[in-house]
Design an enzyme around this catalytic site. Structure first.
Site, PDB file in Angstrom:
ATOM      1  N   ASP A  18      -5.232  -1.571  13.718  1.00 43.80           N
ATOM      2  CA  ASP A  18      -4.076  -2.754  13.416  1.00 43.80           C
ATOM      3  C   ASP A  18      -4.043  -3.567  14.738  1.00 43.80           C
ATOM      4  O   ASP A  18      -3.490  -4.878  14.499  1.00 43.80           O
ATOM      5  CB  ASP A  18      -2.737  -2.067  13.135  1.00 43.80           C
ATOM      6  CG  ASP A  18      -2.837  -1.201  11.964  1.00 43.80           C
ATOM      7  OD1 ASP A  18      -1.909  -0.657  11.811  1.00 43.80           O
ATOM      8  OD2 ASP A  18      -3.781  -1.480  11.012  1.00 43.80           O
ATOM      9  N   ILE A  38     -12.674   1.463  10.874  1.00 44.73           N
ATOM     10  CA  ILE A  38     -11.519   2.245   9.922  1.00 44.73           C
ATOM     11  C   ILE A  38     -11.721   1.187   8.614  1.00 44.73           C
ATOM     12  O   ILE A  38     -11.551   1.906   7.629  1.00 44.73           O
ATOM     13  CB  ILE A  38     -10.104   2.009  10.449  1.00 44.73           C
ATOM     14  CG1 ILE A  38     -10.138   2.614  12.067  1.00 44.73           C
ATOM     15  CG2 ILE A  38      -9.200   2.792   9.523  1.00 44.73           C
ATOM     16  CD1 ILE A  38     -10.599   4.095  11.959  1.00 44.73           C
ATOM     17  N   ARG A  79       0.649  -1.273   0.126  1.00 49.62           N
ATOM     18  CA  ARG A  79       0.053  -0.056  -0.199  1.00 49.62           C
ATOM     19  C   ARG A  79       0.933   1.268   0.069  1.00 49.62           C
ATOM     20  O   ARG A  79       0.482   2.253  -0.631  1.00 49.62           O
ATOM     21  CB  ARG A  79      -0.931   0.020   1.172  1.00 49.62           C
ATOM     22  CG  ARG A  79      -1.418   1.221   1.655  1.00 49.62           C
ATOM     23  CD  ARG A  79      -2.780   1.460   0.704  1.00 49.62           C
ATOM     24  NE  ARG A  79      -3.369   2.816   1.247  1.00 49.62           N
ATOM     25  CZ  ARG A  79      -4.542   3.197   0.512  1.00 49.62           C
ATOM     26  NH1 ARG A  79      -4.890   2.396  -0.529  1.00 49.62           N
ATOM     27  NH2 ARG A  79      -5.176   4.256   0.930  1.00 49.62           N
ATOM     28  N   ARG A 122       5.330  -9.712   6.589  1.00 51.77           N
ATOM     29  CA  ARG A 122       5.313  -8.052   5.945  1.00 51.77           C
ATOM     30  C   ARG A 122       5.280  -7.249   7.270  1.00 51.77           C
ATOM     31  O   ARG A 122       5.820  -6.261   7.135  1.00 51.77           O
ATOM     32  CB  ARG A 122       3.967  -7.871   5.344  1.00 51.77           C
ATOM     33  CG  ARG A 122       3.742  -8.589   3.850  1.00 51.77           C
ATOM     34  CD  ARG A 122       2.553  -8.215   3.151  1.00 51.77           C
ATOM     35  NE  ARG A 122       2.458  -6.743   3.505  1.00 51.77           N
ATOM     36  CZ  ARG A 122       1.280  -6.273   3.519  1.00 51.77           C
ATOM     37  NH1 ARG A 122       0.171  -6.702   3.853  1.00 51.77           N
ATOM     38  NH2 ARG A 122       1.300  -4.670   3.513  1.00 51.77           N
ATOM     39  N   PRO A 158      -9.237   3.103  -1.118  1.00 53.70           N
ATOM     40  CA  PRO A 158      -9.151   4.139  -2.165  1.00 53.70           C
ATOM     41  C   PRO A 158      -8.121   5.210  -2.001  1.00 53.70           C
ATOM     42  O   PRO A 158      -7.676   5.150  -0.904  1.00 53.70           O
ATOM     43  CB  PRO A 158     -10.494   4.581  -2.166  1.00 53.70           C
ATOM     44  CG  PRO A 158     -11.015   4.281  -0.769  1.00 53.70           C
ATOM     45  CD  PRO A 158     -10.497   3.258  -0.355  1.00 53.70           C
ATOM     46  N   ILE A 159      -7.608   5.755  -2.857  1.00 54.07           N
ATOM     47  CA  ILE A 159      -6.810   6.975  -2.754  1.00 54.07           C
ATOM     48  C   ILE A 159      -7.314   8.227  -2.932  1.00 54.07           C
ATOM     49  O   ILE A 159      -6.692   9.110  -3.434  1.00 54.07           O
ATOM     50  CB  ILE A 159      -5.451   6.694  -3.599  1.00 54.07           C
ATOM     51  CG1 ILE A 159      -5.763   6.588  -5.165  1.00 54.07           C
ATOM     52  CG2 ILE A 159      -4.601   5.343  -3.206  1.00 54.07           C
ATOM     53  CD1 ILE A 159      -4.531   6.329  -5.885  1.00 54.07           C
ATOM     54  N   ASP A 160      -8.595   8.466  -3.162  1.00 52.93           N
ATOM     55  CA  ASP A 160      -9.429   9.536  -3.519  1.00 52.93           C
ATOM     56  C   ASP A 160      -8.922  10.862  -2.669  1.00 52.93           C
ATOM     57  O   ASP A 160      -8.643  11.896  -3.068  1.00 52.93           O
ATOM     58  CB  ASP A 160     -10.918   9.402  -3.398  1.00 52.93           C
ATOM     59  CG  ASP A 160     -11.400   8.960  -1.955  1.00 52.93           C
ATOM     60  OD1 ASP A 160     -10.732   8.219  -1.548  1.00 52.93           O
ATOM     61  OD2 ASP A 160     -12.177   9.505  -1.454  1.00 52.93           O
ATOM     62  N   CYS A 176      -2.815  -4.851   2.137  1.00 48.46           N
ATOM     63  CA  CYS A 176      -3.522  -6.105   2.633  1.00 48.46           C
ATOM     64  C   CYS A 176      -4.895  -5.910   1.965  1.00 48.46           C
ATOM     65  O   CYS A 176      -5.597  -4.948   1.648  1.00 48.46           O
ATOM     66  CB  CYS A 176      -3.683  -5.767   4.107  1.00 48.46           C
ATOM     67  SG  CYS A 176      -2.461  -6.609   5.067  1.00 48.46           S
TER      68      CYS A 176
HETATM   69  C1  EPZ Z   1      -1.921   3.366   7.401  1.00 51.46           C
HETATM   70  O1  EPZ Z   1      -2.581   2.821   6.176  1.00 51.46           O
HETATM   71  C2  EPZ Z   1      -1.354   1.971   7.861  1.00 51.46           C
HETATM   72  N1  EPZ Z   1      -0.334   1.736   6.977  1.00 51.46           N
HETATM   73  C3  EPZ Z   1      -2.220   0.772   8.309  1.00 51.46           C
HETATM   74  O2  EPZ Z   1      -1.430  -0.153   8.642  1.00 51.46           O
HETATM   75  C4  EPZ Z   1      -3.155   1.447   9.079  1.00 51.46           C
HETATM   76  O3  EPZ Z   1      -4.237   0.429   9.444  1.00 51.46           O
HETATM   77  C5  EPZ Z   1      -3.950   2.692   8.636  1.00 51.46           C
HETATM   78  O4  EPZ Z   1      -3.107   3.728   8.339  1.00 51.46           O
HETATM   79  C6  EPZ Z   1      -4.938   3.252   9.672  1.00 51.46           C
HETATM   80  O5  EPZ Z   1      -4.141   3.558  10.920  1.00 51.46           O
HETATM   81  C7  EPZ Z   1       0.929   2.146   6.656  1.00 51.46           C
HETATM   82  O6  EPZ Z   1       1.032   3.235   7.423  1.00 51.46           O
HETATM   83  C8  EPZ Z   1       1.804   1.746   5.557  1.00 51.46           C
HETATM   84  P1  EPZ Z   1      -5.736   5.631   6.026  1.00 51.46           P
HETATM   85  P2  EPZ Z   1      -3.477   3.700   5.195  1.00 51.46           P
HETATM   86  O7  EPZ Z   1      -5.498   6.232   4.886  1.00 51.46           O
HETATM   87  O8  EPZ Z   1      -2.487   4.932   5.184  1.00 51.46           O
HETATM   88  C9  EPZ Z   1      -9.949   5.290   3.802  1.00 51.46           C
HETATM   89  C10 EPZ Z   1      -1.058  -2.601   8.962  1.00 51.46           C
HETATM   90  O9  EPZ Z   1      -1.417  -3.409   9.183  1.00 51.46           O
HETATM   91  N2  EPZ Z   1      -9.234   6.085   2.797  1.00 51.46           N
HETATM   92  O10 EPZ Z   1      -5.766   6.098   7.452  1.00 51.46           O
HETATM   93  O11 EPZ Z   1      -3.739   3.139   3.830  1.00 51.46           O
HETATM   94  C11 EPZ Z   1      -9.316   3.660   3.931  1.00 51.46           C
HETATM   95  O12 EPZ Z   1     -10.153   3.165   2.747  1.00 51.46           O
HETATM   96  C12 EPZ Z   1      -1.587  -1.467   7.834  1.00 51.46           C
HETATM   97  O13 EPZ Z   1       0.401  -1.814   9.308  1.00 51.46           O
HETATM   98  C13 EPZ Z   1      -9.984   6.440   1.788  1.00 51.46           C
HETATM   99  O14 EPZ Z   1     -11.355   6.187   1.783  1.00 51.46           O
HETATM  100  O15 EPZ Z   1      -4.736   4.179   6.088  1.00 51.46           O
HETATM  101  C14 EPZ Z   1      -9.564   3.455   5.328  1.00 51.46           C
HETATM  102  O16 EPZ Z   1     -10.904   2.935   5.501  1.00 51.46           O
HETATM  103  C15 EPZ Z   1      -2.997  -1.878   7.660  1.00 51.46           C
HETATM  104  N3  EPZ Z   1      -9.582   7.304   0.810  1.00 51.46           N
HETATM  105  C16 EPZ Z   1      -9.420   4.697   6.084  1.00 51.46           C
HETATM  106  O17 EPZ Z   1      -9.646   5.752   5.177  1.00 51.46           O
HETATM  107  C17 EPZ Z   1      -8.027   7.569   0.746  1.00 51.46           C
HETATM  108  O18 EPZ Z   1      -7.727   8.239  -0.073  1.00 51.46           O
HETATM  109  C18 EPZ Z   1      -8.099   4.802   6.767  1.00 51.46           C
HETATM  110  O19 EPZ Z   1      -7.048   4.730   5.876  1.00 51.46           O
HETATM  111  C19 EPZ Z   1      -7.281   7.026   1.870  1.00 51.46           C
HETATM  112  C20 EPZ Z   1      -7.998   6.313   2.968  1.00 51.46           C
END
Ligand code: EPZ
Length: 416
Positions: free
Chosen positions: A305, A327, A92, A397, A122-124, A116
């Site tokens: 996590d 989340i 990711r 990982r 998404p990355i919106d 995972c």
């Molecule tokens: C980070 O992921 C961590 N990964 C994740 O750890 C962790 O679970 C997560 O933050 C929440 O704390 C890393 O730092 C590499 P988010 P990230 O963007 O950045 C939604 C592990 O097990 N979202 O805060 O991807 C998303 O779908 C991993 O070590 C959007 O909708 O998390 C999710 O529902 C797993 N659009 C929520 O926000 C976006 O553009 C949280 O995502 C971005 C996110």
């Protein structure tokens, strides 16, 4: 494919050195792209995700030299601004290479990230913020084409405190002229680590750890040396292991404040906990009462996590526990595997209702993602008989040689 074979029932005693934080080191590695000088990162864990991030940096033309827990990265002559699908699908975190590549080269072509299978991911939020910084973005055939030749600073409001989006914006804005602010920023400690490194490289950022971050763009960043924080999720996983097995363990080189949401609940139901300097002493009580309510939230709330690991503990605690995963929309893949071991769990939408049983029973189970796989190991450490966990590449990982850490604490566990 490797498996873990666990004979449950041993109590855990001794101490474990907590590894460097995966989710801090990954953005720290990305930040090294922003300078042509050497950046030295210390306390780097030996993890598949970290090696994959190093491969991505190599593919861009950076020189990455690993010396034990120290990694030296020099992105002197970047030869590419493209992250291929082959590399991006592995993790990711590939998405937050976008920010620094734009910050350094003002253009990028990045495949959609992998990671995972815990939700759509998404990355919106990332792309919306970059567009508000006047980055021209075209999404086509699984790739994101970015032109940041006219990138500007801006006042950004995140619809959700996304960790990765907060980090990506910091990495894109640190060398963008003017002041960029992020409102509703994520507050995770790993973001503070990123701010600290970027400022050590000559950046001018403040507010990380709060929901309002200010970035004053600078012309150029220089090399630096930085020691990454320890992994709060690994620390939490080992703390839960002591509760599920019984025993007394010292978690070395970790901060209780980083997992306060977990420890405060455990102190009330299953453990005696003391923070002494940078160590956490955990002693399991003879009775494990269920934690009635657990709701995953952005930091400093209960970390998503640790949802799977704490669920493993609740399956053998006295009473009923209700866990809500707020989340990610698909983070219960470990439930059916825990039920193979005799756990009593019902899922209603995003909520899991767990009725504790005395002991689990060993079984053949499958890791489906990183933290769910760790939960199965914890369950196996408690279970009567033998548990075999397959597809443990998921676990590798994020946890450094998980079997050796538990073996040193007295568990009967081996990799075959
Ligand atoms: C980070 O992921 C961590 N990964 C994740 O750890 C962790 O679970 C997560 O933050 C929440 O704390 C890393 O730092 C590499 P988010 P990230 O963007 O950045 C939604 C592990 O097990 N979202 O805060 O991807 C998303 O779908 C991993 O070590 C959007 O909708 O998390 C999710 O529902 C797993 N659009 C929520 O926000 C976006 O553009 C949280 O995502 C971005 C996110």
């Amino acid at each position: 494919m490797a498996k873990l074979v666990i004979n449950g029932g041993n109590r855990l005693y001794g101490s474990v050195e907590i590894q460097g934080a995966k989710n801090a080191v990954l953005p720290l590695f990305a930040a090294t792209v922003l300078t042509d000088e050497k950046v030295i990162i210390k306390n780097v864990p030996d993890l598949v995700d970290v090696h994959n991030m190093a491969k991505i940096l190599n593919s861009l033309g950076a020189d990455v030299v690993r010396k034990g827990t120290v990694t030296e990265i020099t992105a002197r002559d970047l030869k590419s601004s493209e992250i291929t699908h082959v590399l991006a699908k592995e993790l990711r975190s590939s998405i937050f290479i976008l920010g620094p590549v734009l910050g350094r080269l003002r253009q990028a072509k990045v495949a959609y990230p992998g990671g995972c299978d815990i939700g759509l991911r998404p990355i919106d939020i990332h792309l919306k913020a970059l567009r508000e910084m006047n980055v021209k973005i075209i999404e086509r055939s699984g790739y994101i084409y970015c032109d940041a030749s006219n990138i500007i600073s801006g006042e950004l409001m995140l619809d959700y405190p996304s960790v990765g989006a907060t980090e990506n914006i910091m990495l894109a804005a640190v060398t963008t002229k003017g002041k960029t602010t992020i409102m509703n920023a994520a507050r995770e400690p790993e973001i503070v680590d990123l701010q600290n490194l970027l400022n050590a490289m000559g950046g001018s950022i403040k507010g990380a750890g709060t929901s309002f971050i200010e970035i004053e763009g600078v012309d150029k960043l220089h090399g630096a040396t930085y020691t990454a924080m320890s992994d709060r999720i690994a620390a939490g996983t080992f703390a839960i292991a002591v509760a599920i097995c019984g025993g007394e363990v010292v978690l070395k080189n970790c901060k209780a404040e980083h997992i306060h949401a977990l420890l405060s609940k455990m102190a009330k139901t299953s453990c005696n906990i003391k923070q002494i300097d940078d160590n956490i002493e955990i002693a399991a009580k003879c009775r494990r009462d269920a934690i009635e309510f657990i709701e995953t939230q952005p930091y400093p709330g209960f970390p998503t996590d640790l949802q799977a690991p704490i669920m493993a503990l609740q399956t053998v605690s006295n009473g009923v526990s209700i866990i809500t995963e707020n989340i990610f929309e698909s983070r219960y893949k470990h439930v059916c595997e825990l039920m193979k071991m005799g756990a009593n769990i019902k899922i209603k939408g995003r909520t899991a209702i767990i009725k504790g049983v005395d002991r689990l029973s060993g079984a053949e189970v499958l890791a489906q993602d990183l933290r769910g796989g760790a939960a199965l190991v914890l369950a196996g450490l408690n279970a009567i008989g033998t548990t075999v966990v397959s597809d443990i590449y998921h676990i590798d990982r994020g946890y450094e040689s998980i079997e050796n850490s538990f073996k040193l604490l007295g568990a009967d566990i081996r990799r075959i």
